[in-house]
Design an enzyme around this catalytic site. Structure first.
Site, mmCIF file in Angstrom:
data_model
loop_
_atom_site.group_PDB
_atom_site.id
_atom_site.type_symbol
_atom_site.label_atom_id
_atom_site.label_comp_id
_atom_site.label_asym_id
_atom_site.label_seq_id
_atom_site.Cartn_x
_atom_site.Cartn_y
_atom_site.Cartn_z
ATOM 1 N N ASP A 157 -2.921 -9.455 8.369
ATOM 2 C CA ASP A 157 -1.661 -9.350 9.092
ATOM 3 C C ASP A 157 -0.709 -10.407 8.557
ATOM 4 O O ASP A 157 -0.971 -11.609 8.687
ATOM 5 C CB ASP A 157 -1.920 -9.555 10.590
ATOM 6 C CG ASP A 157 -0.675 -9.382 11.439
ATOM 7 O OD1 ASP A 157 0.432 -9.190 10.889
ATOM 8 O OD2 ASP A 157 -0.810 -9.432 12.683
ATOM 9 N N LYS A 163 16.305 -8.756 9.118
ATOM 10 C CA LYS A 163 16.725 -8.525 7.731
ATOM 11 C C LYS A 163 17.864 -9.458 7.334
ATOM 12 O O LYS A 163 17.951 -9.894 6.182
ATOM 13 C CB LYS A 163 17.087 -7.055 7.539
ATOM 14 C CG LYS A 163 15.892 -6.123 7.618
ATOM 15 C CD LYS A 163 14.854 -6.488 6.553
ATOM 16 C CE LYS A 163 13.656 -5.561 6.556
ATOM 17 N NZ LYS A 163 12.721 -5.858 5.451
ATOM 18 N N SER A 182 17.751 -5.783 3.613
ATOM 19 C CA SER A 182 18.175 -4.413 3.916
ATOM 20 C C SER A 182 19.683 -4.374 4.036
ATOM 21 O O SER A 182 20.329 -5.389 4.337
ATOM 22 C CB SER A 182 17.544 -3.949 5.241
ATOM 23 O OG SER A 182 18.081 -2.703 5.649
ATOM 24 N N SER A 196 0.805 -1.220 0.000
ATOM 25 C CA SER A 196 0.000 0.000 0.000
ATOM 26 C C SER A 196 0.839 1.271 0.000
ATOM 27 O O SER A 196 0.354 2.337 -0.356
ATOM 28 C CB SER A 196 -0.947 0.013 1.205
ATOM 29 O OG SER A 196 -0.223 0.145 2.422
ATOM 30 N N TYR A 252 15.575 -5.196 14.670
ATOM 31 C CA TYR A 252 15.268 -5.108 13.239
ATOM 32 C C TYR A 252 16.338 -5.762 12.374
ATOM 33 O O TYR A 252 16.030 -6.555 11.476
ATOM 34 C CB TYR A 252 15.108 -3.635 12.860
ATOM 35 C CG TYR A 252 14.930 -3.347 11.393
ATOM 36 C CD1 TYR A 252 13.704 -3.536 10.764
ATOM 37 C CD2 TYR A 252 15.994 -2.846 10.629
ATOM 38 C CE1 TYR A 252 13.538 -3.246 9.413
ATOM 39 C CE2 TYR A 252 15.831 -2.552 9.279
ATOM 40 C CZ TYR A 252 14.608 -2.751 8.677
ATOM 41 O OH TYR A 252 14.441 -2.463 7.346
#
Length: 264
Positions: free
Chosen positions: A73, A171, A154, A15, A167
């Protein structure tokens, strides 16, 4: 040039940001069908409705692909099952999946609530595993067999971040997942590769980059002197999805404007 003509593409977290950029790039390069996943709250509902209308507008994309949207989700495995079911019901097959959905709530390591660790892992890593596994099973069973899996990892898979101790491991996990999937799925003509974006200006980091000094420092650290935008990632994603990359699997492509190499 139609790099992905007749291909059916699934994109999670589509989105906004990189996911949205990928959807537009696939439409530009001739994909025939898009299965666009989004979270499903009021904000993303509005965003995905706008994106669908843009892609299906023949004034913008004369050979616009058919678009179906799927809410849920991504941390719930049932969402990935639904994505595949709707995609196959609508289009009969799936040729490409871009596992993009992710979150990065900045948090200090020593005081980080365990709930933040859990949620970040569930969305970023568990969600990637669920959708890749579900789509790979479809790619294995369809005729002709095969497809392309692209995990959005990432630069954080390679370097650390003070407020990203929850985080960066997710990744790195996505990068490793793509490498192992390349080994596990090659016999089914399924390719798996990872894209490692550098600092891309999206909603995930807009508050962090609102600090003008920090933003300018990040820009100066890149060789190209600017931050990335979603279309900078979308182009390489479409390449990996296309037959131009038909012998590329288990690879990782760093798309960071030269941030990683600029150590001086």
């Amino acid at each position: 040039m139609s790099l992905v003509s007749n291909k059916i593409v699934v994109i999670t977290g589509s989105s906004r940001g990189i996911g949205r950029g990928c959807a537009l790039e696939f439409a530009k390069h001739g994909a025939s069908g898009l299965v666009l996943h989004y979270f499903g709250d009021a904000e993303t509902e509005q965003e995905i409705t706008s994106l669908k209308a843009e892609i299906e507008n023949p004034a913008i994309y004369p050979q616009s692909p058919k678009v179906v949207v799927v809410a849920g989700d991504i941390a719930d495995s049932a969402t990935s099952t639904k994505i595949v079911e709707i995609g196959v019901k609508t289009f009969g097959r799936i040729d490409v999946v871009v596992s993009n959905a992710g979150i990065c709530p900045f948090a200090e390591f020593l005081t980080m609530p365990h709930a933040i660790w859990e949620r970040t892992r569930q969305v970023n890593l568990d969600g990637s595993f669920f959708v890749v596994q579900a789509v790979a099973n479809q790619m294995k069973n369809q005729t002709p067999q095969g497809g392309s899996i692209i995990g959005i990892s990432s630069i954080s898979a390679l370097v650390g971040g003070e407020l990203q101790c929850h985080y960066t491991p997710t990744k790195a996990g996505i990068l490793s997942l793509m490498q192992s999937c390349a080994v596990a799925l090659g016999k089914y003509n399924i390719r798996a590769n990872a894209i490692l974006p550098g600092t891309i200006a999206t909603d995930i980091n807009k508050e962090d980059l609102a600090d003008v000094v920090k933003r300018e420092n990040m820009e100066k650290r890149t060789c190209l002197g600017r931050l990335g935008v979603p279309s900078d990632i979308a182009g390489p994603v479409v390449f990996l999805a296309s037959d131009l990359a038909k012998y590329v699997t288990g690879a990782s492509l760093l798309v960071d404007g030269g941030l990683f190499v600029n150590l001086q």
